[in-house]
Structures are given as C-alpha cells and as structure tokens.
Design an enzyme around this catalytic site. Sequence first.
Site, PDB file in Angstrom:
ATOM      1  N   LYS A  58       0.680  -1.199  -0.012  1.00  0.00           N
ATOM      2  CA  LYS A  58       0.059   0.048   0.133  1.00  0.00           C
ATOM      3  C   LYS A  58       0.749   1.393   0.047  1.00  0.00           C
ATOM      4  O   LYS A  58       0.255   2.167  -0.154  1.00  0.00           O
ATOM      5  CB  LYS A  58      -0.957   0.005   1.175  1.00  0.00           C
ATOM      6  CG  LYS A  58      -1.994  -0.999   1.087  1.00  0.00           C
ATOM      7  CD  LYS A  58      -3.165  -0.658  -0.282  1.00  0.00           C
ATOM      8  CE  LYS A  58      -4.277  -1.642  -0.177  1.00  0.00           C
ATOM      9  NZ  LYS A  58      -5.114  -1.229  -1.342  1.00  0.00           N
TER      10      LYS A  58
HETATM   11  N1  PMP Z   1      -4.213  -7.833   1.204  1.00  0.00           N
HETATM   12  C1  PMP Z   1      -3.887  -7.048   2.557  1.00  0.00           C
HETATM   13  C2  PMP Z   1      -3.280  -7.566   3.528  1.00  0.00           C
HETATM   14  C3  PMP Z   1      -4.491  -5.644   2.351  1.00  0.00           C
HETATM   15  O1  PMP Z   1      -4.522  -4.686   3.154  1.00  0.00           O
HETATM   16  C4  PMP Z   1      -5.066  -5.434   0.703  1.00  0.00           C
HETATM   17  C5  PMP Z   1      -5.691  -4.071   0.841  1.00  0.00           C
HETATM   18  N2  PMP Z   1      -6.806  -3.736   1.788  1.00  0.00           N
HETATM   19  C6  PMP Z   1      -5.035  -6.163   0.048  1.00  0.00           C
HETATM   20  C7  PMP Z   1      -4.561  -7.505   0.067  1.00  0.00           C
HETATM   21  C8  PMP Z   1      -5.819  -6.076  -1.361  1.00  0.00           C
HETATM   22  O2  PMP Z   1      -5.477  -4.808  -2.143  1.00  0.00           O
HETATM   23  P1  PMP Z   1      -6.281  -4.141  -3.050  1.00  0.00           P
HETATM   24  O3  PMP Z   1      -6.941  -3.019  -2.009  1.00  0.00           O
HETATM   25  O4  PMP Z   1      -5.461  -3.571  -3.818  1.00  0.00           O
HETATM   26  O5  PMP Z   1      -7.317  -4.942  -3.745  1.00  0.00           O
END
Ligand code: PMP
Length: 320
Positions: A46
């Site tokens: 992120k």
């Molecule tokens: N895995 C984890 C641990 C996350 O925090 C997130 C984001 N919430 C994701 C996967 C998924 O990513 P995205 O929001 O880009 O779909």
Amino acid sequence: MKPYKKYRDLVGNTPIIDLTHLAEDVHEDVQILAKCEFTNPGYSVKDRIVAHIFDKAEEEGRLRPGSRVLAASSGNTGAAVAMMAAWRGYKAFIVTSPKCSQEKMDAIRAYGAELVVAGSYMAEAEKMAEEDPDLFDVDQYANPLNPEAHYHSLGPEIWDQTKGAVTHFTCGASTGGTICGVSKYLKEQKGEVEVVMADPVGSVFYEYFRTGCLGEARPFHVEGVGKAGIPKVMDFELVDDVIQVSDQEAVETCRKLAQDDGLMVGGSSGLNVYSALKLARRQKEPATIVTVLVDSGLKYISKIYNDDWVAENVYQHTCK
Ligand code: PMP
C-alpha cells in the site's frame, strides 16, 4: 558528499522471488514468482498507492505541511498514510474495522496518527469527510489513482523483472486497485496474460464474477481481502477468473512458508500463494505465474501465527 537515499525513497522496486519449489504435480516448465511487497518502508504494497496519491495532491496544491488526511483502511493503507503523513508533516486520521490486527492498529498509532475503530469503517470515514471538508480523504475504494499507482509501478516491475515472460498474475482484492492496475498494464504489453483473482470464501467477489449477482457475504478471517460489496475501483473486465481460497488454506500456506522457507507473510499473501499453486497445477504448457506477498507476517503474529487463535477463529469453510 555521496547522495544516500532517505528511507522515504525506498517505496517500490521490490525483489521478485522464486517459489516454484512449493509446487507439486506441475508441468516441469511452470514457474511461480512472488513480489516481496513487505520490503516496502511500511511493510506492505500500500505504500505505492499512498505515495502516488500524496504526490499528485501535493502537485495540485491540495496537500501541504500541516494538512490533515483521512483514510478508511483494513490497516495497511492506514499504516502507509500514517507513515507518510509523518514524513510530509500532515496529521493523519485512520478509520479501521475491529477485525484489524492489534499489530496493525499499534503501528498506525506508533506513526503518530489518530485511530478510530468502527464496525462500518468505510461509512464512518465517509461521514467524517462529509462533516469536515478540510480533511483530505485518500478514498482508496473510489480513487482512480489507486489502480493507476499499480499501473505505473507494480505492473511495469513485474513485466521488467520477468523480461516479459509473465503469463499469469494472481492476487486477492479488496479495493481491486492492485489486481486492476497490474492487469491493465500487463494486458497492454501482452494481451494473453491471464489475470486470476484469489478470493476468500465468504467474500462476494467470486459469485459476482460468475453470475453478476451480489450474494450475501459470510464472515472470514483473512484480513485485507474480499468484500461484502463491489468498490468503485474494482473492474471485473480486467479479471479472467476467480479462485476461492478458505481461511484454513490461506493460514496453512502462511505457516508452511514460515516453517519451510523462513518467509513470514500476512494471511492474504498465503491466500495469493495458495491461488498461484492451484493455478500452476492447471497448466498444461510452460507458464510463469506471478503473485504478490502483500505484507509482513509480523503484522499478524497474534493471529495467524498463534495456535490458540487459529483453533478458535479460523473458519473451516470449504470451497465450492
Ligand atoms: N492484502 C492486504 C493485507 C491488504 O491490506 C489489501 C488492501 N486492503 C489487499 C490485500 C488488497 O489490495 P487491493 O485493495 O489493492 O485490492
């Protein structure tokens, strides 16, 4: 003086590692690779989106030192916002759900942010943004800069690091930013790249992809992936298939990775690797399958690496 990098300059350009040895009963020319996103400064993928969103807002004069920023997050975006707010001199307000691990909540506070925990955390953040128009809302679920960040960084890195050999990309989704941004970039380079979402049993994405109907969400424990609704950023046109993964499969994969490979990652990374292994077994021809190790297992020591917690909390759902 030699120009050394600052910690804040280390977002992206993560290593890609070979996990092919984990696969059994697969075609001899199938390779499984994973991007080590836990090597980002905030220990998750992120950092990429928050750096991009903050950079754009600073360019447009919407953020400056002293600004106040808001993010609804299952924890990783919140940690990235809190960390980068510390670098850039903003004050961060993070709203997360009670499902967020203690480690992720503690990290957000450690960076100096204010943390709100609310059952309907996305609605709570919307309310806070409405009530206080001076708050800059990261709004990762609807912000097109979220997939765009991955289109400009994670996608090209995968393409370059595999020298264009990538044939499949698989990962879980919450906002859909990672899967959609990477998919768009890879498919533009090579139209036949297949993009497969890994979805926790209990999330609505699997059924929505198959039938177009929004089924009912059921509880699951893997954090940060799956949803009870379809976020604005999620574009199923960029997804070719969805593989369901249970809590148990994701957690067992994490524990195996830690105990056999010394690789300790979060639950959604276990889900991603499980999906990559399943995809590998389906291949009848040479393939290069790429997935993402989204965040560090240190964020979940009290949960998925704790025997008592697992026995009591991990849902024993079976996949359809
Ligand atoms: N895995 C984890 C641990 C996350 O925090 C997130 C984001 N919430 C994701 C996967 C998924 O990513 P995205 O929001 O880009 O779909």
